[in-house]
Design a protein around this motif. Structure first.
Motif, PDB file in Angstrom:
ATOM      1  N   ARG A 265       0.825  -1.215   0.000  1.00  0.00           N
ATOM      2  CA  ARG A 265       0.000   0.000   0.000  1.00  0.00           C
ATOM      3  C   ARG A 265       0.854   1.258   0.000  1.00  0.00           C
ATOM      4  N   PHE A 266       1.898   1.262   0.832  1.00  0.00           N
ATOM      5  CA  PHE A 266       2.766   2.431   0.868  1.00  0.00           C
ATOM      6  C   PHE A 266       3.490   2.620  -0.463  1.00  0.00           C
ATOM      7  N   ASN A 267       3.920   1.537  -1.095  1.00  0.00           N
ATOM      8  CA  ASN A 267       4.619   1.644  -2.372  1.00  0.00           C
ATOM      9  C   ASN A 267       3.687   2.096  -3.489  1.00  0.00           C
ATOM     10  N   LYS A 268       2.434   1.682  -3.415  1.00  0.00           N
ATOM     11  CA  LYS A 268       1.489   1.986  -4.485  1.00  0.00           C
ATOM     12  C   LYS A 268       0.937   3.404  -4.379  1.00  0.00           C
ATOM     13  N   SER A 269       0.476   3.775  -3.189  1.00  0.00           N
ATOM     14  CA  SER A 269      -0.180   5.082  -3.033  1.00  0.00           C
ATOM     15  C   SER A 269       0.481   5.975  -1.994  1.00  0.00           C
ATOM     16  N   GLY A 270       1.511   5.460  -1.296  1.00  0.00           N
ATOM     17  CA  GLY A 270       2.155   6.242  -0.247  1.00  0.00           C
ATOM     18  C   GLY A 270       1.308   6.422   0.990  1.00  0.00           C
ATOM     19  N   LEU A 271       0.305   5.571   1.149  1.00  0.00           N
ATOM     20  CA  LEU A 271      -0.640   5.746   2.250  1.00  0.00           C
ATOM     21  C   LEU A 271      -1.162   4.402   2.729  1.00  0.00           C
ATOM     22  N   ALA A 272      -1.249   4.272   4.035  1.00  0.00           N
ATOM     23  CA  ALA A 272      -1.893   3.123   4.669  1.00  0.00           C
ATOM     24  C   ALA A 272      -2.598   3.643   5.909  1.00  0.00           C
ATOM     25  N   SER A 273      -3.717   3.045   6.243  1.00  0.00           N
ATOM     26  CA  SER A 273      -4.524   3.569   7.351  1.00  0.00           C
ATOM     27  C   SER A 273      -3.863   3.297   8.696  1.00  0.00           C
ATOM     28  N   ALA A 274      -4.104   4.197   9.647  1.00  0.00           N
ATOM     29  CA  ALA A 274      -3.523   4.060  10.981  1.00  0.00           C
ATOM     30  C   ALA A 274      -4.057   2.826  11.697  1.00  0.00           C
ATOM     31  N   ILE A 275      -5.272   2.428  11.406  1.00  0.00           N
ATOM     32  CA  ILE A 275      -5.831   1.251  12.072  1.00  0.00           C
ATOM     33  C   ILE A 275      -5.125  -0.020  11.620  1.00  0.00           C
ATOM     34  N   ASP A 276      -4.723  -0.079  10.344  1.00  0.00           N
ATOM     35  CA  ASP A 276      -3.979  -1.245   9.861  1.00  0.00           C
ATOM     36  C   ASP A 276      -2.604  -1.326  10.506  1.00  0.00           C
ATOM     37  N   VAL A 277      -1.955  -0.172  10.681  1.00  0.00           N
ATOM     38  CA  VAL A 277      -0.658  -0.145  11.370  1.00  0.00           C
ATOM     39  C   VAL A 277      -0.834  -0.555  12.831  1.00  0.00           C
ATOM     40  N   ASP A 278      -1.935  -0.153  13.440  1.00  0.00           N
ATOM     41  CA  ASP A 278      -2.206  -0.538  14.826  1.00  0.00           C
ATOM     42  C   ASP A 278      -2.370  -2.053  14.952  1.00  0.00           C
TER      43      ASP A 278
END
Length: 447
Positions: free
Chosen positions: A60-73
């Motif tokens: 996700r980070f490589n594709k759009s530079g963004l991932a949700s905070a809940i997924d990181v949690d």
């Protein structure tokens, strides 16, 4: 008989010392370890594979530079293996540099700190906590207490002082127990003040080629005397000043005056000591603290002794004649910590258990909301796609009825393109038999 009694006494003394070495202020139930480990039994976290979760976040980070905070949690709360350190550091840094940085959850920060503590990676933990700009991990009071208590138990007073200094940097003195543990850590550090040293600078190889880089502008040198402090003694000194500046007892005055001198605020220290003398305060500070600061002043090189240092030495000599308090300030501070533990431990445990329940509920609510948002976005995309398909089909069915309008639109578009980009160049088609290759000539080099 008497020899055996003396031998038993020596044995008991060794046991007492050993127990004192292993002692800790907080009870074993304070970290709430069992309640924390139960998070992995939840229907959500029990189904998560950390390896798959990291690959998904990385994609996700490589594709759009963004991932949700809940997924990181979710990823941070499922980590247990020491091999995941680099992955966690990478994800935290990328999250911090994204627009989701403001949505990082309290449970994420708590999970990151407990993960490093459980795998006993103090070096990385302290690096992450000190680099708030790149990682954005801020402990709460409960986590501060757990960290300092663990380091005190291990006799690692340097690490405990580093944790306490974070409270000073954030100017946070809202929790009595955390404050007392911070002061205790700093006072223990003063017992072996040379134990905290900065890493040496990297060696310079004179044989390496010097690369000069053009810079747009030079910044004026600036030192904020807060976040820019790097000297260990100054950090510990300012921490002591922060927590004791409003105290007016012997221990508070000792920490305040000693902290100012370690912080190298010699003019303020002289002014403070003079005020004690003029007010005729009894038991001004502890003799042991005065001995420590005297040694620090004596270690100042001759070429760096200023008039402020000379004036401070003179005032400290007068202060020694006024009347100091004998004894050990560590014992008094230890009693204060015990009292704070007795007053706040039970309430802290209760609040933390409640936090764990709230975090589990918050995680599920945010996940459901994220799924709903993704489903809504998918349906809107399908609606837009269907609308375009209908419009295309409608144009095909009504082409002959609206042929003139379509041709008029095409002409207007061509006219606009010609006015904007110029006339269309006609390119003659070269037949295979009539093709003549261009002549290649050598151009003269421009002098």
């Amino acid at each position: 008989m008497w020899n055996s009694v003396k031998s038993s006494s020596r044995c008991l003394l060794r046991i007492h010392k050993c127990r004192r070495f292993e002692r800790t202020f907080l009870s074993e139930s304070y970290p709430c370890t069992d309640a924390w480990n139960r998070r992995l039994e939840s229907p959500l976290l029990s189904k998560i594979n950390p390896s798959d979760m990291f690959l998904e976040l990385d994609q996700r980070f490589n594709k759009s530079g963004l991932a949700s905070a809940i997924d990181v949690d979710i990823f941070a709360n499922t980590l247990k293996d020491p091999e995941r350190v680099d992955e966690l550091i990478d994800i935290l840094h990328r999250l911090r540099n994204s627009t989701e940085a403001t949505n990082i959850l309290e449970s994420t920060q708590h999970a990151v700190i407990r993960y490093f503590l459980e795998i006993n990676d103090k070096k990385t933990l302290l690096e992450v906590l000190n680099d708030r700009l790149n990682y954005g991990i801020f402990p709460d009071h409960f986590t501060y207490n757990v960290l300092m208590n663990q380091f005190i138990k291990e006799k690692d007073f340097v690490s405990a002082t580093k944790i306490g200094s974070l409270l000073m940097l954030q100017e946070d003195a809202d929790h009595k127990l955390t404050n007392e543990l911070s002061v205790y850590s700093c006072l223990q550090y003063l017992e072996n003040i040379d134990s905290w040293t900065l890493p040496p600078p990297p060696p310079v190889n004179p044989k390496e080629e010097v690369v000069k880089v053009r810079v747009g502008y030079l910044r004026n040198p600036y030192f904020d005397d807060h976040f820019d402090i790097r000297e260990p003694k100054e950090i510990a000194g300012k921490t002591l000043v922060f927590f004791s500046k409003n105290s007016n007892d012997t221990l508070g005055r000792s920490c305040h005056l000693g902290g100012l001198i370690l912080w190298k605020k010699y003019d303020k220290a002289a002014e403070l000591a003079k005020s004690y003398i003029d007010a005729g305060v009894k038991d001004v500070i502890y003799t042991k603290m005065l001995n420590i600061v005297d040694k620090e002043l004596q270690d100042i090189p001759e070429d760096k002794i200023t008039d402020e240092v000379k004036s401070l030495k003179t005032i400290l000599e007068k202060l020694r004649q006024v009347g100091l308090k004998e004894g050990c300030y560590l014992e008094e501070q230890e009693e204060r910590v015990k009292k704070a533990v007795k007053d706040h431990e039970e309430n802290d445990i209760k609040k933390q258990l409640q936090c764990y329940e709230e975090w589990d509920k918050e995680r599920m609510d945010l996940l459901h909301k994220q799924i709903e948002d993704l489903d809504k976005k998918r349906r809107l995309e399908n609606v837009e796609k269907t609308k375009k398909e209908i419009q295309t089909e409608e144009r095909l069915l009504n082409f002959f009825d609206k042929e003139e309008e379509i041709e008029l639109e095409i002409e207007k578009k061509l006219q606009w393109e010609e006015e904007t980009y110029g006339p269309i160049l006609e390119v003659k088609e070269d037949l295979e038999n009539n093709y003549i290759p261009p002549e290649i000539t050598k151009k003269s080099r421009v002098q």
